[in-house]
Design a protein around this motif. Structure first.
Motif, PDB file in Angstrom:
ATOM      1  N   ALA A 160       0.853  -1.190   0.000  1.00  0.00           N
ATOM      2  CA  ALA A 160       0.000   0.000   0.000  1.00  0.00           C
ATOM      3  C   ALA A 160       0.885   1.234   0.000  1.00  0.00           C
ATOM      4  O   ALA A 160       1.945   1.248   0.632  1.00  0.00           O
ATOM      5  CB  ALA A 160      -0.913   0.027   1.222  1.00  0.00           C
ATOM      6  N   PRO A 161       0.474   2.283  -0.698  1.00  0.00           N
ATOM      7  CA  PRO A 161       1.250   3.519  -0.667  1.00  0.00           C
ATOM      8  C   PRO A 161       1.067   4.239   0.654  1.00  0.00           C
ATOM      9  O   PRO A 161       0.160   3.924   1.440  1.00  0.00           O
ATOM     10  CB  PRO A 161       0.639   4.328  -1.817  1.00  0.00           C
ATOM     11  N   LYS A 162       1.889   5.225   0.882  1.00  0.00           N
ATOM     12  CA  LYS A 162       1.730   6.069   2.062  1.00  0.00           C
ATOM     13  C   LYS A 162       0.481   6.932   1.878  1.00  0.00           C
ATOM     14  O   LYS A 162       0.340   7.640   0.894  1.00  0.00           O
ATOM     15  CB  LYS A 162       2.944   6.972   2.241  1.00  0.00           C
ATOM     16  N   ILE A 163      -0.443   6.844   2.828  1.00  0.00           N
ATOM     17  CA  ILE A 163      -1.630   7.698   2.809  1.00  0.00           C
ATOM     18  C   ILE A 163      -1.708   8.420   4.150  1.00  0.00           C
ATOM     19  O   ILE A 163      -1.732   7.780   5.201  1.00  0.00           O
ATOM     20  CB  ILE A 163      -2.921   6.892   2.575  1.00  0.00           C
ATOM     21  N   SER A 164      -1.737   9.723   4.104  1.00  0.00           N
ATOM     22  CA  SER A 164      -1.821  10.533   5.320  1.00  0.00           C
ATOM     23  C   SER A 164      -3.272  10.668   5.763  1.00  0.00           C
ATOM     24  O   SER A 164      -4.209  10.406   5.003  1.00  0.00           O
ATOM     25  CB  SER A 164      -1.217  11.910   5.079  1.00  0.00           C
ATOM     26  N   GLN A 165      -3.442  11.121   6.986  1.00  0.00           N
ATOM     27  CA  GLN A 165      -4.796  11.326   7.507  1.00  0.00           C
ATOM     28  C   GLN A 165      -5.437  12.579   6.927  1.00  0.00           C
ATOM     29  O   GLN A 165      -6.660  12.635   6.762  1.00  0.00           O
ATOM     30  CB  GLN A 165      -4.764  11.449   9.034  1.00  0.00           C
ATOM     31  N   ASN A 166      -4.629  13.576   6.595  1.00  0.00           N
ATOM     32  CA  ASN A 166      -5.150  14.858   6.152  1.00  0.00           C
ATOM     33  C   ASN A 166      -4.393  15.359   4.930  1.00  0.00           C
ATOM     34  O   ASN A 166      -3.176  15.162   4.818  1.00  0.00           O
ATOM     35  CB  ASN A 166      -5.027  15.911   7.267  1.00  0.00           C
ATOM     36  N   TYR A 167      -5.128  16.039   4.053  1.00  0.00           N
ATOM     37  CA  TYR A 167      -4.519  16.702   2.901  1.00  0.00           C
ATOM     38  C   TYR A 167      -5.113  18.104   2.776  1.00  0.00           C
ATOM     39  O   TYR A 167      -6.264  18.353   3.192  1.00  0.00           O
ATOM     40  CB  TYR A 167      -4.767  15.899   1.618  1.00  0.00           C
ATOM     41  N   ARG A 188     -12.003  17.034   2.407  1.00  0.00           N
ATOM     42  CA  ARG A 188     -12.988  16.253   3.158  1.00  0.00           C
ATOM     43  C   ARG A 188     -12.717  14.765   2.983  1.00  0.00           C
ATOM     44  O   ARG A 188     -12.210  14.332   1.956  1.00  0.00           O
ATOM     45  CB  ARG A 188     -14.395  16.582   2.689  1.00  0.00           C
ATOM     46  N   HIS A 189     -13.109  14.005   3.995  1.00  0.00           N
ATOM     47  CA  HIS A 189     -12.919  12.556   3.943  1.00  0.00           C
ATOM     48  C   HIS A 189     -13.990  11.903   4.797  1.00  0.00           C
ATOM     49  O   HIS A 189     -14.514  12.508   5.740  1.00  0.00           O
ATOM     50  CB  HIS A 189     -11.525  12.175   4.454  1.00  0.00           C
ATOM     51  N   SER A 190     -14.310  10.661   4.473  1.00  0.00           N
ATOM     52  CA  SER A 190     -15.312   9.920   5.245  1.00  0.00           C
ATOM     53  C   SER A 190     -14.739   9.533   6.609  1.00  0.00           C
ATOM     54  O   SER A 190     -13.586   9.818   6.931  1.00  0.00           O
ATOM     55  CB  SER A 190     -15.732   8.660   4.487  1.00  0.00           C
ATOM     56  N   ASP A 193     -11.310   4.322   7.671  1.00  0.00           N
ATOM     57  CA  ASP A 193      -9.853   4.338   7.633  1.00  0.00           C
ATOM     58  C   ASP A 193      -9.402   4.768   6.241  1.00  0.00           C
ATOM     59  O   ASP A 193     -10.017   4.390   5.236  1.00  0.00           O
ATOM     60  CB  ASP A 193      -9.316   2.938   7.964  1.00  0.00           C
ATOM     61  N   VAL A 194      -8.351   5.552   6.183  1.00  0.00           N
ATOM     62  CA  VAL A 194      -7.914   6.092   4.885  1.00  0.00           C
ATOM     63  C   VAL A 194      -7.470   5.005   3.926  1.00  0.00           C
ATOM     64  O   VAL A 194      -7.431   5.221   2.704  1.00  0.00           O
ATOM     65  CB  VAL A 194      -6.785   7.126   5.069  1.00  0.00           C
ATOM     66  N   TYR A 195      -7.152   3.818   4.432  1.00  0.00           N
ATOM     67  CA  TYR A 195      -6.770   2.717   3.546  1.00  0.00           C
ATOM     68  C   TYR A 195      -7.985   1.937   3.054  1.00  0.00           C
ATOM     69  O   TYR A 195      -7.878   1.167   2.103  1.00  0.00           O
ATOM     70  CB  TYR A 195      -5.764   1.801   4.236  1.00  0.00           C
ATOM     71  N   GLU A 196      -9.122   2.127   3.713  1.00  0.00           N
ATOM     72  CA  GLU A 196     -10.361   1.544   3.218  1.00  0.00           C
ATOM     73  C   GLU A 196     -11.075   2.514   2.283  1.00  0.00           C
ATOM     74  O   GLU A 196     -11.745   2.114   1.337  1.00  0.00           O
ATOM     75  CB  GLU A 196     -11.268   1.173   4.395  1.00  0.00           C
ATOM     76  N   ASP A 197     -10.957   3.793   2.574  1.00  0.00           N
ATOM     77  CA  ASP A 197     -11.506   4.836   1.705  1.00  0.00           C
ATOM     78  C   ASP A 197     -10.406   5.858   1.448  1.00  0.00           C
ATOM     79  O   ASP A 197     -10.217   6.798   2.229  1.00  0.00           O
ATOM     80  CB  ASP A 197     -12.716   5.503   2.351  1.00  0.00           C
ATOM     81  N   PRO A 198      -9.663   5.705   0.354  1.00  0.00           N
ATOM     82  CA  PRO A 198      -8.531   6.593   0.086  1.00  0.00           C
ATOM     83  C   PRO A 198      -8.903   7.842  -0.712  1.00  0.00           C
ATOM     84  O   PRO A 198      -8.035   8.537  -1.209  1.00  0.00           O
ATOM     85  CB  PRO A 198      -7.600   5.697  -0.735  1.00  0.00           C
ATOM     86  N   ILE A 199     -10.226   8.116  -0.837  1.00  0.00           N
ATOM     87  CA  ILE A 199     -10.681   9.238  -1.649  1.00  0.00           C
ATOM     88  C   ILE A 199     -10.848  10.482  -0.782  1.00  0.00           C
ATOM     89  O   ILE A 199     -11.545  10.459   0.243  1.00  0.00           O
ATOM     90  CB  ILE A 199     -12.020   8.925  -2.350  1.00  0.00           C
ATOM     91  N   PHE A 200     -10.219  11.577  -1.190  1.00  0.00           N
ATOM     92  CA  PHE A 200     -10.328  12.862  -0.518  1.00  0.00           C
ATOM     93  C   PHE A 200     -10.829  13.884  -1.551  1.00  0.00           C
ATOM     94  O   PHE A 200     -10.461  13.807  -2.724  1.00  0.00           O
ATOM     95  CB  PHE A 200      -8.980  13.325   0.025  1.00  0.00           C
TER      96      PHE A 200
END
Length: 609
Positions: A160-167, A188-190, A193-200
């Motif tokens: 998995a790539p690095k995914i931060s909590q905030n952008y 905004r994000h759901s 977990d950011v690895y389950e929903d990586p869409i921002f």
């Protein structure tokens, strides 16, 4: 099954391996407990050859386990390794059987290992521990055997790539360094977990000219603020600044800024990033002034009769549009702006909007059909009396709410010390419109505030200021704690509450008059003005001059709010059931009392003596 299966003792070794596949349990079947038929062989013990294996850096074939026959009895042969894994820390997890792709070196498919981790833990690239039992097919002392090679513990990291909590957007209409420091423009994000929903996603204002920006996480923004290091921001792979979609990467990997640029002309900009795929999409956001529903509840075609309602605000200040339609039958439908409906005349249906999910989804995201690659129409089963369809073209989301309205909603507030819910509004239109008169007061100095309840005394059915997403107007405003405030002070208020569209309006009743044939139908006749009796919750007048030729009640010296008989006959004698804009009344008397709040009856009524 016996521990050993004898094939006659003289079969060739090849025959042993081909024959045993029909008599032994298929190694690909799930095995949830150690096999009671497996044997242990001295010197045949599994060992781990790699720990904390990062699948993101691994080859397609990953060697994890070694089983040697060097210390085993002569003639021992091993084949077809499989492992039974149990994840640590996953309550109720069922063990899983994973086959090796080669034996005895214990090599496994990277793809299979990745799928296993995702099933138990998800995509987050943390070290995951698996308690593992190793089994093999083999030959021992000339006989086919099912061999237990013992237990080991495997530790794996999913790819998995690095995914931060905030952008954050850095730049845009704001100062670049200042926006990095303030982190004001947050994606905004759901709640997943950011690895389950990586869409921002984010919507920002566009500049009058070209709009330039970059994207950063907390680390990237802090690097700018603390070290003037701009290299940790994300930009466009390939450097095409005006690209509307493509791949993302860090500036330090690209050796250039590669910032985003949206040419002048947009009012708002929507930026969506998928940090699992490391991709982006940039769109100019334009909201139409009007949207229209088409489908089974009306017609499929260029019919603009079913227009969504909207507040009087600018569509970018209030991007929510609402349409309420009757249920009772299964229905398919879509919606569009004027241009989309006009395109239907030319045979183009692709400009309509459809759901990005399943047609039966009652909430989700929408897009144009030409982006969805199909109709993607919306669908309801018709089980509700009404449906409220709410769309937000700014963030491209929708919600369909089944509506089944009760006969009354109940007023509760400072008037009665927040202890009683006796005054009530009645459902006067099946589409969800409640009307009535409410006495608002503040005898305890708590603020002239109130709420409603669907069930009297039940706060679990509360209707508060936040319920009215379509707006609160007139002599009502927001109070404290979600309360609604009567801003014109103590007195009677006429209330119109549309629970379908979420709008509320309150009008202070400054006077209530009698009007009729006797005074030339003058709604502002001060001689026939009634007085409020707070003890009895009624308006009253003595010396009334009404006659049988017809009369009514009017409020605020105007015909806009009036009460008459709820009857088909005129003049009406039905004084125990009054209605807005009802028939002229024919009862005669000089003392009249009007009870408008439905506190002691489900009806608005009057007495005439």
């Amino acid at each position: 099954m016996k521990k050993h299966i004898l094939f006659g003792g003289m079969l060739l070794l090849a025959a042993v391996f081909t024959g045993c596949t029909e008599d032994f349990k298929d190694w690909a079947d799930p095995i949830f407990n150690p096999e009671p038929n497996a044997i242990t062989i001295p010197g045949v013990t599994a060992t781990v050859v790699a720990q904390n294996v990062d699948l993101g850096k691994a080859d397609d074939a990953v060697r994890l386990i070694s089983v040697s026959t060097a210390s085993a009895p002569e003639g021992t042969i091993l084949d077809k390794m499989r492992i039974i894994v149990t994840p640590e820390g996953v309550e109720g997890a069922e063990p899983k059987t994973i086959p090796a792709i080669s034996t005895p070196d214990g090599t496994f498919s990277k793809e299979t290992l990745q799928e296993m981790i995702l099933e138990y833990y998800g995509r987050r690239p943390d070290v995951r521990t698996f308690n593992t039992h190793v089994y093999l097919d083999g030959v021992y002392q000339g006989q086919a055997a099912y061999i237990d090679a013992g237990t080991v513990q495997l530790t794996l990291i999913p790819e998995a790539p690095k995914i931060s909590q905030n952008y954050y957007i850095v730049g845009g209409t704001l100062d670049w360094a200042g926006s990095a420091a303030s982190k004001e423009q947050k994606f905004r994000h759901s709640d997943l977990d950011v690895y389950e929903d990586p869409i921002f996603s984010i919507i920002i204002d566009a500049a009058e000219g070209d709009t330039w920006f970059a994207i950063g996480d907390d680390e990237g923004c802090d690097a700018i603020t603390n070290d003037s290091d701009w290299s940790k921001l994300l930009g466009i792979v390939g450097g095409d600044n005006e690209a509307t979609s493509g791949s993302l990467d860090y500036r330090y990997n690209m050796g250039a800024d590669n910032s985003f640029k949206v040419p002048a002309g947009a009012k708002k900009i929507r930026v969506t990033i998928d940090m699992m795929e490391q991709t982006f999409k940039v769109e100019a956001v334009n909201i139409a002034d009007s949207y229209y529903l088409i489908g089974d509840m009306g017609t499929w075609g260029n019919d603009k009769s079913m227009k969504f309602s909207h507040s009087d605000k600018d569509v970018f200040d209030d991007p929510v549009f609402t349409y309420v339609f009757a249920g009772g039958k299964e229905m398919w439908f879509a919606f569009g702006d004027a241009a989309a409906l006009d395109a239907i005349d030319a045979g183009d249906w692709n400009q309509l909007f459809g759901t990005k999910g399943a047609s039966e989804d009652l909430s989700g995201s929408f897009d144009r059909r030409y982006n969805l690659g199909g109709d993607h129409s919306f669908h309801v089963d018709g089980s509700a009396k009404f449906y409220r369809f709410t769309i937000n073209p700014l963030d491209m989301t929708y919600e369909i709410t089944p509506l089944n309205f009760e006969p009354f909603i109940y007023f509760i507030g400072a008037t009665d010390g927040w202890a009683q819910a006796e005054q009530k509004l009645a459902l006067t239109d099946e589409s969800g419109i409640y009307t009535g008169y409410i006495y608002c007061a503040d005898p305890n100095g708590w603020g002239n505030e109130f709420k409603f309840q669907r069930v009297p005394g039940d706060w679990g059915t509360e209707i508060n200021f936040g319920t009215f997403t379509g707006g609160v107007s007139g002599d009502f405003a927001e109070g404290g704690g979600g309360n609604i405030k009567a801003t014109a002070g103590e007195g009677i208020y006429y209330i119109e509450a549309d629970m379908a569209t979420g709008t509320l309006k309150g009008t202070r009743i400054t006077n209530m008059n009698l009007v009729g044939d006797f005074n030339g139908w003058n709604p502002g006749d001060d001689a026939q003005q009634m007085t409020w009796n707070a003890a009895e919750y009624c308006y009253e007048i003595t010396g009334a001059r009404v006659n049988s030729n017809g009369w009514k009640f009017t409020a605020n010296n105007d015909w806009g709010i009036n009460l008459g008989g709820n009857d088909s006959v005129e003049p009406s004698m039905k004084i125990d059931d009054l209605a807005a804009n009802g028939k002229n009344l024919g009862a005669v008397g000089s003392t009249i009392k009007l009870y408008p709040t439905r506190k002691t009856s489900d009806k608005i009524y009057c007495t005439v003596e």
